[in-house]
Scaffold this active site. Structure first.
Site, PDB file in Angstrom:
ATOM      1  N   CYS A   1       0.895  -1.156   0.000  1.00 16.84           N
ATOM      2  CA  CYS A   1       0.000   0.000   0.000  1.00 16.84           C
ATOM      3  C   CYS A   1       0.930   1.200   0.000  1.00 16.84           C
ATOM      4  O   CYS A   1       1.465   1.577   1.039  1.00 16.84           O
ATOM      5  CB  CYS A   1      -0.905   0.013   1.231  1.00 16.84           C
ATOM      6  SG  CYS A   1      -1.955   1.495   1.296  1.00 16.84           S
TER       7      CYS A   1
ATOM      8  N   SER B   1      -1.174   1.924   4.509  1.00 12.58           N
ATOM      9  CA  SER B   1      -1.027   0.620   5.153  1.00 12.58           C
ATOM     10  C   SER B   1      -2.213  -0.301   4.913  1.00 12.58           C
ATOM     11  O   SER B   1      -2.454  -1.200   5.692  1.00 12.58           O
ATOM     12  CB  SER B   1      -0.854   0.832   6.661  1.00 12.58           C
ATOM     13  OG  SER B   1      -1.968   1.551   7.162  1.00 12.58           O
TER      14      SER B   1
END
Lengths: 214, 115
Positions: A122, A126
């Site tokens: 990502c 996250s």
């Protein structure tokens, strides 16, 4: 940045600077944001927005989710071709079949094959399939992983001990707030006689992120 | 132009693969964020937007759950659930209480961040 950070792991640099510090004792408050977090919790409870029990339930739920959930999905896909087809068709429905409902995000399973390897990141923050793997490891949230795995994924995989030959295609999947990816690793050779539970025990978290193979 | 969280493709050093267990307060912060989210008061998009609005300084200086906590505070004010004055007063109260019970152990640089 202050240099006298003895027994204090918040050096306010990047997440990946923390891992070598020992866990700080839970009975001391070290940072402004810890105080802010306590203050927010108390205010939200006083106002009836949340209850202490609800917060505790979410913590317990989070603690109960481990990569074993994802491993069960992978092992079922290895032994049951119809399930495998459903998993790639509709990841949410397939996870829910095994008792892992995922709400609010779309789960996309991607399959490693002899000629294709997948890895998940990502880059913006996250995002991670938390319902199947639990909370992401610190390195997944680190600047180094997020910045580099989209530009030099083979080099990053090498740092995790995963050497891909040049004839294996490497696909990097960048997660979003809406879409989470689960890598289905290749079933190791010589596991034909293992049952589903024994197979699930072979499946590691890192193999489902794609930085490792099994 | 890149925003502070948009770091994909930038040069960086080696990945440190060590594991980092969450501290108790980080688990609390995660649980609080989840409970607020379950009430429909903070979606993952709102969380992302709030974290991104903290600016480059926060991205550099704050740890992961510190950013989450700052974002939750911002979101609660923007949603009208809490006021900034309420939050400031409660922070001062909690700080005093922790100091009185000997639970507060801040470095000078941390103490400077207090309002």
């Amino acid at each position: 940045m202050n240099s006298d950070h003895h027994h204090h792991d918040h050096d306010h640099d990047h997440d990946h600077d923390h891992p070598h510090a020992p866990p700080q004792p839970d009975d001391k408050v070290h940072s402004y944001y810890q105080i802010l977090s306590i203050a927010l919790k108390e205010l939200l409870i006083e106002k009836g927005v949340v209850t202490a029990a609800q917060v505790r339930q979410f913590i317990e739920k989070r603690d109960s989710i481990t990569p074993a959930n994802g491993a069960k999905v992978v092992a079922r896909a290895w032994v049951d071709p119809a399930y495998r087809a459903r998993l790639f068709e509709d990841g949410n429905a397939a996870a829910a079949e095994l008792g892992f409902p995922i709400t609010g995000t779309k789960l996309v399973a991607v399959e490693n094959t002899p000629d294709t390897h997948n890895v998940v990141v990502c880059t913006l923050c996250s995002c991670y399939p938390r319902d199947l793997l639990g909370l992401p490891p610190a390195w997944y949230k680190s600047r180094a992983y997020r910045a580099r795995v989209v530009r030099e994924p083979r080099a990053v995989l090498r740092e995790f001990g995963t050497e891909l030959s040049d004839d294996v295609a490497l696909r990097v999947h960048d997660s979003t707030a809406d879409i989470r990816f689960l890598v289905v690793p290749q079933r190791p050779a010589g596991t034909e006689n293992l049952d589903e539970d024994a197979l699930a025990a072979l499946v590691t978290r890192d193999s489902m992120i794609g930085v490792a193979r099994i | 132009m890149r925003t502070p969280q948009d770091i994909g493709g930038l040069p960086e050093g080696p990945v440190d693969p060590s594991e980092h267990m969450l501290n108790f307060w980080e688990k609390q912060a995660d649980g609080l964020r989840a409970a607020v989210g379950a009430k429909g008061l903070m979606s993952s998009h709102e969380s992302r937007r709030a974290i991104e609005s903290l600016g480059e300084d926060a991205m550099e200086r704050l740890t992961y759950y510190e950013r989450w906590t700052a974002a939750l505070s911002l979101q609660m004010v923007e949603r009208g659930v809490l006021t900034q004055d309420e939050i400031d007063a409660k922070v001062a109260q909690v700080r005093q209480r922790l100091a009185d019970t000997g639970e507060l152990e801040m470095t000078p640089s941390e103490a400077e961040k207090l309002p």
